[in-house]
Write a protein that holds these residues in place. Structure first.
Motif, PDB file in Angstrom:
ATOM      1  N   GLY A 162      25.010  32.639  -4.686  1.00 49.78           N
ATOM      2  CA  GLY A 162      25.424  33.493  -5.789  1.00 49.78           C
ATOM      3  C   GLY A 162      24.725  34.832  -5.852  1.00 49.78           C
ATOM      4  O   GLY A 162      25.177  35.734  -6.563  1.00 49.78           O
ATOM      5  N   GLY A 207      20.547  35.844 -20.401  1.00 48.84           N
ATOM      6  CA  GLY A 207      21.113  36.440 -19.209  1.00 48.84           C
ATOM      7  C   GLY A 207      20.154  37.485 -18.656  1.00 48.84           C
ATOM      8  O   GLY A 207      19.499  38.203 -19.422  1.00 48.84           O
ATOM      9  N   GLN A 211      24.986  34.324 -11.115  1.00 48.25           N
ATOM     10  CA  GLN A 211      26.319  34.647 -11.607  1.00 48.25           C
ATOM     11  C   GLN A 211      26.717  33.725 -12.766  1.00 48.25           C
ATOM     12  O   GLN A 211      27.754  33.079 -12.760  1.00 48.25           O
ATOM     13  CB  GLN A 211      27.343  34.574 -10.474  1.00 48.25           C
ATOM     14  CG  GLN A 211      26.999  35.429  -9.265  1.00 48.25           C
ATOM     15  CD  GLN A 211      26.709  36.882  -9.652  1.00 48.25           C
ATOM     16  OE1 GLN A 211      27.457  37.487 -10.406  1.00 48.25           O
ATOM     17  NE2 GLN A 211      25.614  37.431  -9.135  1.00 48.25           N
ATOM     18  N   MET A 212      25.840  33.694 -13.773  1.00 47.21           N
ATOM     19  CA  MET A 212      26.051  32.821 -14.934  1.00 47.21           C
ATOM     20  C   MET A 212      27.285  33.271 -15.727  1.00 47.21           C
ATOM     21  O   MET A 212      27.342  34.403 -16.198  1.00 47.21           O
ATOM     22  CB  MET A 212      24.820  32.839 -15.836  1.00 47.21           C
ATOM     23  CG  MET A 212      24.899  31.870 -17.000  1.00 47.21           C
ATOM     24  SD  MET A 212      23.452  31.972 -18.082  1.00 47.21           S
ATOM     25  CE  MET A 212      23.868  33.424 -19.073  1.00 47.21           C
ATOM     26  N   PRO A 213      28.279  32.396 -15.877  1.00 49.89           N
ATOM     27  CA  PRO A 213      29.485  32.783 -16.618  1.00 49.89           C
ATOM     28  C   PRO A 213      29.234  32.815 -18.120  1.00 49.89           C
ATOM     29  O   PRO A 213      28.554  31.954 -18.669  1.00 49.89           O
ATOM     30  CB  PRO A 213      30.482  31.685 -16.237  1.00 49.89           C
ATOM     31  CG  PRO A 213      29.630  30.498 -15.919  1.00 49.89           C
ATOM     32  CD  PRO A 213      28.371  31.030 -15.325  1.00 49.89           C
ATOM     33  N   ASP A 221      21.871  29.363 -19.187  1.00 48.60           N
ATOM     34  CA  ASP A 221      22.874  29.183 -20.231  1.00 48.60           C
ATOM     35  C   ASP A 221      22.377  28.275 -21.351  1.00 48.60           C
ATOM     36  O   ASP A 221      22.710  28.470 -22.516  1.00 48.60           O
ATOM     37  CB  ASP A 221      24.192  28.664 -19.643  1.00 48.60           C
ATOM     38  CG  ASP A 221      24.007  27.500 -18.686  1.00 48.60           C
ATOM     39  OD1 ASP A 221      22.864  27.009 -18.528  1.00 48.60           O
ATOM     40  OD2 ASP A 221      25.007  27.076 -18.082  1.00 48.60           O
ATOM     41  N   HIS A 231      29.998  37.705 -16.000  1.00 55.31           N
ATOM     42  CA  HIS A 231      28.917  37.000 -15.305  1.00 55.31           C
ATOM     43  C   HIS A 231      27.658  37.851 -15.320  1.00 55.31           C
ATOM     44  O   HIS A 231      27.724  39.055 -15.033  1.00 55.31           O
ATOM     45  CB  HIS A 231      29.312  36.677 -13.863  1.00 55.31           C
ATOM     46  CG  HIS A 231      30.447  35.720 -13.738  1.00 55.31           C
ATOM     47  ND1 HIS A 231      31.770  36.114 -13.889  1.00 55.31           N
ATOM     48  CD2 HIS A 231      30.474  34.389 -13.501  1.00 55.31           C
ATOM     49  CE1 HIS A 231      32.560  35.065 -13.747  1.00 55.31           C
ATOM     50  NE2 HIS A 231      31.802  34.002 -13.504  1.00 55.31           N
ATOM     51  N   THR A 232      26.539  37.227 -15.647  1.00 54.91           N
ATOM     52  CA  THR A 232      25.261  37.917 -15.529  1.00 54.91           C
ATOM     53  C   THR A 232      24.658  37.579 -14.169  1.00 54.91           C
ATOM     54  O   THR A 232      24.931  36.508 -13.608  1.00 54.91           O
ATOM     55  CB  THR A 232      24.284  37.505 -16.643  1.00 54.91           C
ATOM     56  OG1 THR A 232      24.002  36.102 -16.541  1.00 54.91           O
ATOM     57  CG2 THR A 232      24.881  37.801 -18.014  1.00 54.91           C
TER      58      THR A 232
END
Length: 324
Positions: A198, A244, A222-224, A239, A233-234
């Motif tokens: 990612g 983020g 790539q945190m949604p 989460d 995405h960060t």
């Protein structure tokens, strides 16, 4: 059997042996050609770059020119490896090598060139590929060699890059396990285990490396984030703790910084709207830039204040991950 990989453009190189030595020397003094290594020259426009990241791009092209020159000069069998192979294979690098790494079947003489690091030939045909017409170690062997010998941050940038290309982590671990020389194995295995497809830039890998080095929980790449304006995405994040982490690359705020015609003003407005939507969704954003390398503990402290006390208290420095 070797695998052929079409990758990158390599600067054109002229060898002294093929031209008048005195004329080449005169052209070099006049600045018409650039000496890239002993007996090899290149037109300056093949090396020169413009715009953001100019120094990095010029160092990269110069390193490629050195590899090309050495490839042409060598008469015996050879295969480029380690970070030189990573460069030819188009993998992301944290820094550009000033030494060319090559595998050969014979021992180097006592008068070997200072800009070349020769390695003993210790692999089979399945470990060899061809990139842009030049023999290199395969993707998996290249990553494993780098993971065993480079600083773990540099190795992690390369390992992240190859996972993003689709190579499986298990393949890397199998190649590592088959290596007869066990030096650097523990560090290499740790790097491969921590690699993440990612990561989209070397700087994102650096931020994650600093977090992992301190034994903090592994962040999501790539945190949604679901927002009223859509899913964003960060770069990194937690989460479960609504945090983020974003690396703020200044290049996107410069004219043509990302691509020709890129509008930095529009980029700024888009980023502002995106950040606002993420915050409205309940996620706190901590921004990071290259300047944070000057005070990494302060950067980590900004992250830690969002984490639960038990996660922070359990953190311990990872002895296999050296300071960057």
């Amino acid at each position: 059997m070797t695998t052929t990989i079409t990758t990158i453009t390599i600067p054109a190189v002229t060898l002294t042996l093929e031209h008048d030595r005195n004329r080449l020397a005169a052209s070099a003094r006049a600045g018409d050609i650039l000496r890239v290594r002993r007996g090899a020259y290149c037109p300056p426009d093949q090396i020169q770059a413009e715009g953001p990241g100019r120094a990095y791009q010029e160092a990269r092209r110069l390193a490629l020119a050195r590899i090309s020159a050495l490839h042409t000069q060598l008469r015996a069998d050879h295969v480029f490896g380690h970070v030189s192979a990573a460069l030819l294979l188009g993998l992301r690098l944290w820094s550009i090598p000033t030494v060319t790494h090559v595998y050969q079947r014979y021992r180097a003489s006592a008068h070997a060139a200072a800009d070349v690091r020769r390695h003993a030939w210790t692999f089979s045909a399945q470990d060899v590929a061809v990139a842009s017409g030049i023999p290199v170690t395969s993707l998996a062997r290249t990553v494993v060699d780098c993971a065993r010998t480079l600083h773990p941050l540099e190795a992690l940038v390369i390992a992240d890059s190859v996972l993003a290309m689709g190579l499986a982590r298990e393949t890397l671990l199998e190649v590592l396990a088959a290596m007869p020389d066990r030096r650097g194995t523990r560090r290499a295995r740790r790097v491969i285990e921590l690699a993440d497809a990612g990561a989209q830039s070397a700087w994102e890998t650096w931020v994650r490396y600093e977090i992992l080095r301190r034994g903090l929980p592994r962040p999501v790449t790539q945190m949604p984030v679901c927002t009223a304006a859509g899913v964003f995405h960060t770069d990194l994040g937690y989460d479960r703790w609504a945090l983020g982490i974003e690396f703020d690359g200044r290049v996107k705020y410069r004219p043509d910084g990302v691509r020709p015609g890129h509008d930095p003003a529009q980029e700024y407005l888009d980023e502002k709207a995106r950040a606002g939507a993420i915050r409205q969704a309940g996620i706190t954003i901590e921004s990071v830039s290259a300047s944070d390398r000057r005070d990494v503990p302060a950067m980590i402290a900004r992250f830690v204040r969002h984490l639960p006390r038990d996660a922070v208290d359990a953190a311990r420095l990872d002895p296999l991950l050296r300071p960057s």
